[in-house]
Motif scaffolding. Structure first.
Motif, PDB file in Angstrom:
ATOM      1  N   MET A  50      -2.723   3.818  -6.141  1.00 23.22           N
ATOM      2  CA  MET A  50      -3.078   3.516  -4.763  1.00 23.22           C
ATOM      3  C   MET A  50      -2.005   2.671  -4.084  1.00 23.22           C
ATOM      4  O   MET A  50      -1.662   2.894  -2.948  1.00 23.22           O
ATOM      5  CB  MET A  50      -4.440   2.797  -4.759  1.00 23.22           C
ATOM      6  N   ILE A  51      -1.472   1.694  -4.821  1.00 24.35           N
ATOM      7  CA  ILE A  51      -0.440   0.836  -4.246  1.00 24.35           C
ATOM      8  C   ILE A  51       0.804   1.647  -3.921  1.00 24.35           C
ATOM      9  O   ILE A  51       1.441   1.438  -2.901  1.00 24.35           O
ATOM     10  CB  ILE A  51      -0.100  -0.338  -5.206  1.00 24.35           C
ATOM     11  N   GLY A  52       1.158   2.618  -4.778  1.00 27.71           N
ATOM     12  CA  GLY A  52       2.325   3.457  -4.542  1.00 27.71           C
ATOM     13  C   GLY A  52       2.217   4.251  -3.251  1.00 27.71           C
ATOM     14  O   GLY A  52       3.177   4.378  -2.507  1.00 27.71           O
ATOM     15  N   ILE A  53       1.026   4.773  -2.981  1.00 31.03           N
ATOM     16  CA  ILE A  53       0.806   5.549  -1.754  1.00 31.03           C
ATOM     17  C   ILE A  53       0.894   4.632  -0.540  1.00 31.03           C
ATOM     18  O   ILE A  53       1.495   4.977   0.475  1.00 31.03           O
ATOM     19  CB  ILE A  53      -0.557   6.282  -1.809  1.00 31.03           C
ATOM     20  N   PHE A  54       0.297   3.440  -0.644  1.00 28.87           N
ATOM     21  CA  PHE A  54       0.350   2.467   0.448  1.00 28.87           C
ATOM     22  C   PHE A  54       1.800   2.067   0.732  1.00 28.87           C
ATOM     23  O   PHE A  54       2.231   2.002   1.887  1.00 28.87           O
ATOM     24  CB  PHE A  54      -0.479   1.228   0.097  1.00 28.87           C
ATOM     25  N   LYS A  55       2.541   1.825  -0.315  1.00 24.78           N
ATOM     26  CA  LYS A  55       3.955   1.423  -0.181  1.00 24.78           C
ATOM     27  C   LYS A  55       4.759   2.525   0.493  1.00 24.78           C
ATOM     28  O   LYS A  55       5.520   2.280   1.421  1.00 24.78           O
ATOM     29  CB  LYS A  55       4.511   1.118  -1.579  1.00 24.78           C
ATOM     30  N   GLU A  56       4.582   3.742   0.023  1.00 25.13           N
ATOM     31  CA  GLU A  56       5.312   4.878   0.594  1.00 25.13           C
ATOM     32  C   GLU A  56       4.945   5.081   2.068  1.00 25.13           C
ATOM     33  O   GLU A  56       5.814   5.307   2.905  1.00 25.13           O
ATOM     34  CB  GLU A  56       5.007   6.145  -0.208  1.00 25.13           C
ATOM     35  N   LYS A  57       3.678   4.971   2.379  1.00 24.77           N
ATOM     36  CA  LYS A  57       3.228   5.148   3.765  1.00 24.77           C
ATOM     37  C   LYS A  57       3.812   4.049   4.657  1.00 24.77           C
ATOM     38  O   LYS A  57       4.230   4.312   5.785  1.00 24.77           O
ATOM     39  CB  LYS A  57       1.688   5.124   3.816  1.00 24.77           C
ATOM     40  N   ARG A  58       3.847   2.826   4.165  1.00 22.66           N
ATOM     41  CA  ARG A  58       4.393   1.713   4.953  1.00 22.66           C
ATOM     42  C   ARG A  58       5.889   1.924   5.220  1.00 22.66           C
ATOM     43  O   ARG A  58       6.365   1.674   6.318  1.00 22.66           O
ATOM     44  CB  ARG A  58       4.151   0.395   4.214  1.00 22.66           C
ATOM     45  N   ILE A  59       6.613   2.394   4.231  1.00 22.18           N
ATOM     46  CA  ILE A  59       8.038   2.669   4.405  1.00 22.18           C
ATOM     47  C   ILE A  59       8.228   3.821   5.384  1.00 22.18           C
ATOM     48  O   ILE A  59       9.083   3.747   6.276  1.00 22.18           O
ATOM     49  CB  ILE A  59       8.710   2.962   3.046  1.00 22.18           C
ATOM     50  N   LEU A  99      13.567   6.874   0.057  1.00 23.23           N
ATOM     51  CA  LEU A  99      12.345   7.413  -0.531  1.00 23.23           C
ATOM     52  C   LEU A  99      12.527   7.721  -2.019  1.00 23.23           C
ATOM     53  O   LEU A  99      11.581   7.626  -2.800  1.00 23.23           O
ATOM     54  CB  LEU A  99      11.880   8.649   0.241  1.00 23.23           C
ATOM     55  N   SER A 100      13.747   8.061  -2.409  1.00 22.39           N
ATOM     56  CA  SER A 100      14.026   8.328  -3.819  1.00 22.39           C
ATOM     57  C   SER A 100      14.041   7.049  -4.651  1.00 22.39           C
ATOM     58  O   SER A 100      13.785   7.084  -5.854  1.00 22.39           O
ATOM     59  CB  SER A 100      15.384   9.022  -3.976  1.00 22.39           C
ATOM     60  N   SER A 101      14.380   5.940  -4.003  1.00 25.04           N
ATOM     61  CA  SER A 101      14.463   4.673  -4.741  1.00 25.04           C
ATOM     62  C   SER A 101      13.379   3.696  -4.299  1.00 25.04           C
ATOM     63  O   SER A 101      13.571   2.487  -4.332  1.00 25.04           O
ATOM     64  CB  SER A 101      15.847   4.053  -4.546  1.00 25.04           C
TER      65      SER A 101
END
Length: 162
Positions: free
Chosen positions: A1-10, A47-49
């Motif tokens: 869940m945190i990974g999705i939140f992080k990606e969405k925020r970026i 996004l890759s890193s």
């Protein structure tokens, strides 16, 4: 869940600031298509890193570091000079357009130009710039001082500075 939140925020950060990123890339490439390519490559790298970003509060310096390095890599790989004719076109993406300043900035070395852009156009603090460029704070201060001297000389040479 945190990974999705992080990606969405970026992703949201990138979308909200895409015009600024384009301006910075354009200041290096002096070409619209190349600037778009640089921004696209920087987004891909970011996004890759995504795992390298530990603190979401540091998205801004983290992405700028990627963008600047991508811009510099692009210039090194392409080693071409883009004529200033592109600068004379009126565009809506550059709100701080000043052709004389752009001309003077383009005459100073990239390592100085980068610091001026980040400090005065993007309002980064000296320590943030040092972190982005992996340099010592005193080195950045020294380069900023030198950059301003070089810029002043260029502006005087064009009778733009009294």
């Amino acid at each position: 869940m945190i990974g999705i939140f992080k990606e969405k925020r970026i992703e949201n950060y990138i979308v909200e600031n895409r015009n600024i990123f384009y301006k910075i890339a354009y200041s290096y490439t002096q070409n619209e298509e190349d600037a778009l390519d640089v921004v696209q490559e920087a987004i891909y790298k970011a996004l890759s890193s995504i795992d390298s970003l530990k603190d979401l509060e540091k998205i801004k310096p983290w992405f700028y570091k990627i963008l600047i390095r991508t811009s510099i890599d692009f210039i090194r790989k392409n080693k071409k000079y883009i004529p200033m004719d592109n600068m004379l076109e009126e565009s809506d993406y550059d709100e701080y357009k000043n052709i004389d300043l752009d001309n003077a900035l383009n005459k100073i070395p990239t390592k100085y130009k980068t610091i001026i852009i980040l400090r005065y156009f993007e309002d980064f603090k000296i320590d943030e710039i040092a972190n982005m460029l992996d340099e010592n704070v005193n080195t950045i201060k020294s380069r900023l001082y030198t950059a301003l001297k070089k810029l002043k000389i260029e502006m005087k040479g064009n009778d733009l500075y009294e």
